[in-house]
Scaffold this motif. Structure first.
Motif, short mmCIF file in Angstrom:
data_model
loop_
_atom_site.label_atom_id
_atom_site.label_comp_id
_atom_site.label_asym_id
_atom_site.label_seq_id
_atom_site.Cartn_x
_atom_site.Cartn_y
_atom_site.Cartn_z
N GLY A 56 3.02 10.24 -7.30
CA GLY A 56 2.45 9.71 -6.07
C GLY A 56 2.92 8.31 -5.73
N ASP A 57 2.78 7.99 -4.46
CA ASP A 57 3.19 6.66 -3.97
C ASP A 57 2.30 5.55 -4.52
OD1 ASP A 57 5.14 7.94 -2.51
OD2 ASP A 57 3.93 8.09 -0.69
N GLU A 58 1.05 5.90 -4.86
CA GLU A 58 0.15 4.89 -5.41
C GLU A 58 0.69 4.31 -6.72
OE1 GLU A 58 -0.68 7.91 -4.59
OE2 GLU A 58 -2.18 7.82 -2.98
N GLN A 59 1.31 5.16 -7.54
CA GLN A 59 1.85 4.68 -8.81
C GLN A 59 3.04 3.75 -8.60
OE1 GLN A 59 2.60 7.20 -12.11
NE2 GLN A 59 0.61 8.20 -12.05
N LYS A 108 0.84 -1.20 0.00
CA LYS A 108 0.00 0.00 0.00
C LYS A 108 0.88 1.25 0.00
CE LYS A 108 -0.59 -0.62 5.00
NZ LYS A 108 -1.56 -0.77 6.10
N PRO A 109 0.32 2.42 -0.32
CA PRO A 109 1.12 3.65 -0.42
C PRO A 109 1.88 4.01 0.85
CG PRO A 109 -1.02 3.97 -1.44
CD PRO A 109 -1.07 2.63 -0.78
N GLU A 110 1.33 3.64 2.02
CA GLU A 110 2.00 3.95 3.28
C GLU A 110 3.36 3.25 3.37
OE1 GLU A 110 -2.19 4.90 3.69
OE2 GLU A 110 -1.14 3.11 2.99
N LYS A 129 5.72 5.32 1.27
CA LYS A 129 6.02 6.57 1.97
C LYS A 129 7.11 6.37 3.02
CE LYS A 129 3.97 10.13 4.91
NZ LYS A 129 2.75 10.56 5.67
N VAL A 178 3.40 1.73 -6.05
CA VAL A 178 2.79 0.46 -5.66
C VAL A 178 2.28 -0.28 -6.89
CG1 VAL A 178 0.93 -0.62 -4.34
CG2 VAL A 178 2.15 1.33 -3.38
N GLN A 179 1.66 0.46 -7.80
CA GLN A 179 1.10 -0.14 -9.01
C GLN A 179 2.19 -0.73 -9.90
OE1 GLN A 179 -2.10 -0.52 -9.34
NE2 GLN A 179 -1.96 -1.57 -11.31
#
Length: 453
Positions: free
Chosen positions: A374-377, A355-357, A360, A379-380
């Protein structure tokens, strides 16, 4: 200029032949038995119409993708690049062609299924000459050559440069590294600055600086191609003088030991792909520190009140998935003897980052860097790297086992939870102190009420 492939029996003057002797003495070392294989069909199967990570979009290198209609624009541009280098070298094109033709049998042996019926010696030599010169052209652009940078953008525009560099790291889009080195020597001779071009390029694209002073494997088996050279830099650690610091994984570590061969029932947990995420480990009192750029450099130490996990520094961008996908295909190639370091690293990273956390935390500890949105990308990207069901993680088995032992220690995890809950920021610490102070006051008040009349 006459096409050099039109006449293979071209006569050269005696002076040119003498100049070539230094190369002919080393012809035997070029081909060492290793070959460039194509990606197997099961690995390149595209799920849900995903982009093909193994196919070039702009430029072909080598015979496997040569002649594709969609790559015609750059193919027609390559002779201009070769002419540029030939004119600056003080030699003629026939000399370059002849030097490649001398070792064309060794070039052919580096590939699988490239018969003389498909590409005769002349055509293959011409292909190598054009592809090597275009590779050097892109290297010069990446190293800040303003003239060639402007020349490229004048013909193709700014948006296409990333596609050209993307295609350089594809497994099926490679030419032998020694062909590139030979071409650099032919173009620039013994000029010190230019002789370091390949070394500086590899150092820059891998580490972002010029720390290397030699090509990896210079005193042993040379890298087979550019992807192999970049791969070696990521699975070994090098100091500023190019000296190897981390030894390669031993042969006995390349194969997964089955769980039932391990002693102790608790050891089965190290084969769990889920393992524990960064957030979970942090809650157990494990802190993170950067180790090096070597992807095998993962260590864990357990202390009285906390644990420390050191992880390799890695930069993620829009091309990271493509590079790792091709590096995994390279590890899984027939006859590959490089081990499974990338597969082990990616599997371990997938277990840590869910997950993004998690991203981070590693980003704040200077372990993961990214220019993605972003951190979401991040993770993806990590999720999309397909290890094709290869579950090798043997390099990190001992680390995972030590982490499990630390997390199974109730005393350490209780203290860690206490610190994580009450000491993670000043306000919770102040609240704890206030509660403790009030508790002491209550105890003193009760004591004096009972014991003092």
């Amino acid at each position: 200029m006459e096409d050099p492939t039109a006449n293979k029996s071209r006569e050269f003057d005696e002076e040119a032949l003498i100049t070539e002797d230094e190369f002919s003495q080393q012809d035997h070392r070029y081909f060492d038995g290793r070959r460039m294989h194509k990606v197997s069909q099961p690995m390149r199967f595209k799920k849900h119409k995903e982009d093909d990570c193994y196919a070039p979009k702009m430029v072909s290198f080598g015979p496997y993708n040569h002649g594709l209609p969609q790559l015609r624009m750059v193919e027609e541009f390559k002779p201009k690049v070769l002419t540029m280098f030939v004119s600056s070298s003080g030699k003629d094109r026939e000399f370059f062609y002849y030097m490649i033709l001398k070792v064309i049998d060794q070039v052919r042996n580096c590939y699988v299924g490239v018969s003389i019926d498909v590409y005769d010696d002349g055509a293959l030599a011409e292909m190598m000459l054009l592809d090597a010169s275009f590779t050097i052209y892109l290297m010069k652009i990446s190293m800040g050559d303003g003239e060639k940078y402007f020349h490229f953008h004048q013909h193709f525009g700014m948006a296409t440069r990333s596609f050209a560099f993307r295609d350089m790291c594809l497994l099926e889009n490679q030419i032998p590294l020694w062909v590139i080195e030979l071409s650099i020597n032919l173009i620039y001779g013994n000029k010190e600055e230019e002789s370091m071009l390949l070394c500086n390029f590899l150092s820059y694209i891998t580490f972002g600086d010029l720390r290397l002073t030699r090509i990896p494997g210079e005193d042993k088996k040379r890298p087979l191609h550019l992807l192999d050279a970049a791969y070696r830099l990521l699975v070994k650690e090098w100091d500023n003088e190019g000296k190897e610091l981390v030894q390669p994984v031993s042969k006995c570590q390349r194969f997964l030991p089955w769980p039932w061969r391990k002693e102790g029932p608790n050891n089965f947990g190290i084969f769990n792909r889920q393992f524990r995420s960064v957030t979970d480990l942090k809650a157990k009192g494990i802190y993170f520190r950067p180790s090096s750029h070597c992807l095998k450099d993962v260590t864990f130490k357990s202390y009285i009140f906390f644990g420390q996990l050191q992880l390799p520094i890695q930069f993620f961008n829009s091309q990271s998935k493509l590079f790792f996908q091709n590096a995994i295909a390279y590890e899984a190639s027939p006859g590959s003897d490089v081990g499974f370091s990338i597969i082990c690293y990616i599997n371990f990273l997938k277990s840590l980052i869910v997950k993004p956390e998690d991203v981070k935390e590693l980003r704040e500890k200077k372990i993961l860097f990214s220019n993605l949105d972003g951190d979401e990308q991040v993770v993806q990207v990590i999720k999309e790297i397909d290890t094709c069901g290869i579950d090798f993680s043997t390099i990190f088995d001992e680390v995972k086992m030590r982490i499990e032992e630390h997390c199974s220690n109730k005393a350490k995890t209780w203290i860690a939870k206490l610190i994580h809950t009450y000491f993670r920021n000043p306000w919770t610490f102040i609240a704890l102190l206030a509660a403790t102070f009030l508790l002491c006051l209550t105890f003193l008040q009760t004591y004096y009420t009972i014991n003092i009349p």
